[in-house]
Design an enzyme around this catalytic site. Sequence first.
Site, PDB file in Angstrom:
ATOM      1  N   GLU A 113      60.392 121.113   1.373  1.00 39.92           N
ATOM      2  CA  GLU A 113      58.925 121.134   1.425  1.00 39.92           C
ATOM      3  C   GLU A 113      58.351 119.818   0.877  1.00 39.92           C
ATOM      4  O   GLU A 113      57.438 119.228   1.464  1.00 39.92           O
ATOM      5  CB  GLU A 113      58.391 122.305   0.594  1.00 39.92           C
ATOM      6  CG  GLU A 113      56.882 122.325   0.561  1.00 39.92           C
ATOM      7  CD  GLU A 113      56.312 123.202  -0.540  1.00 39.92           C
ATOM      8  OE1 GLU A 113      56.783 124.336  -0.716  1.00 39.92           O
ATOM      9  OE2 GLU A 113      55.382 122.730  -1.227  1.00 39.92           O
ATOM     10  N   THR A 123      54.290 123.790  -3.575  1.00 39.08           N
ATOM     11  CA  THR A 123      53.577 125.077  -3.626  1.00 39.08           C
ATOM     12  C   THR A 123      54.158 126.069  -4.636  1.00 39.08           C
ATOM     13  O   THR A 123      53.453 126.920  -5.148  1.00 39.08           O
ATOM     14  CB  THR A 123      53.579 125.755  -2.230  1.00 39.08           C
ATOM     15  OG1 THR A 123      54.927 125.847  -1.788  1.00 39.08           O
ATOM     16  CG2 THR A 123      52.753 125.000  -1.231  1.00 39.08           C
TER      17      THR A 123
HETATM   18  S1  SF4 Z   1      53.315 132.073   0.773  1.00 38.96           S
HETATM   19 FE1  SF4 Z   1      53.727 130.636  -0.901  1.00 38.96          FE
HETATM   20  S2  SF4 Z   1      55.862 131.016  -1.499  1.00 38.96           S
HETATM   21 FE2  SF4 Z   1      55.560 131.929   0.515  1.00 38.96          FE
HETATM   22  S3  SF4 Z   1      56.186 130.348   1.961  1.00 38.96           S
HETATM   23 FE3  SF4 Z   1      53.983 130.127   1.667  1.00 38.96          FE
HETATM   24  S4  SF4 Z   1      53.802 128.618   0.052  1.00 38.96           S
HETATM   25 FE4  SF4 Z   1      55.908 129.345  -0.005  1.00 38.96          FE
END
Ligand code: SF4
Length: 279
Positions: free
Chosen positions: A126, A162
Amino acid sequence: MVRISVVKNAGFCFGVRRAIRLAFFAVKKNRKKVFTLGPLIHNPQMVDDLKKKGVYVVDDLSEIDQGCLIIRSHGVHPKILKAAKKKKLKIIDATCPFVKKAQNNAKLLCDQGYQVVVVGEADHPEVKSIVGYTKDKALVINHTKNGLNLNKFKKIGVVAQTTLNIDLFKQVIDKLIESAKEIKIYNTICNATSLMQGKTSKMAQRVDLMIVVGGYNSANTNRLAKLCKRIGTKTYHVETSKKLEKSWFKNVKNVGVTAGTSTPPWIIQDVVKKIKTFV
Ligand code: SF4
């Protein structure tokens, strides 16, 4: 009587559920072969299941010349996207919207002349994708040790991986403020993992034993197991019910079960079912 409690909403987060749904949809709708660059999620059982249904993992674009390519929830470097388009692959973009937001914010900061700093793990797919949206100019930081002196940059723009821990984000920003004249921050942390950590921590404090379910290669599942151990609760991390041992449940009155965001619901249910046969 032994009590078994499962953390509410443990397992797939929104982004992973969406990526799996798109993958199944792609198999159904396309006669072409369906591929993902790297495993769609960090869970070997789910990846096997996807393979049985026709979703294959490749490590490099050079391995495919035709078919349908699913972009994982982590997103990809724009260079890879461009190369896939050049190969005329059918692209299904399952980049999680929260990751997309981090990519867009990084691009915007870069276009506005900020030195972009991504707080996160440099090796994580990511983070690599976010850096790609700054034409590879972004710096990646995941610590507050010496060496954070960015005095030479007049404008610093910050985004986060994230799944970053919010405390680390705050600590890095504290350090950056010491060197930057101008700093612009986008908080791009998704709360799915932090919410799960909060709920897991509460449960770990009130049970005698925690079972953490998820891929051994899943960073967020490992983080949950570490968290429970740090609290001082006896904790076991298992990938499937097959790894459970009856002896773990001797003299235990309260068992807590949690799971990472890449753990399929059927594996969690299976684990709970097996625990019930032990207690
Ligand atoms: S909801 Fe949050 S943890 Fe799940 S894939 Fe998306 S960014 Fe990643």
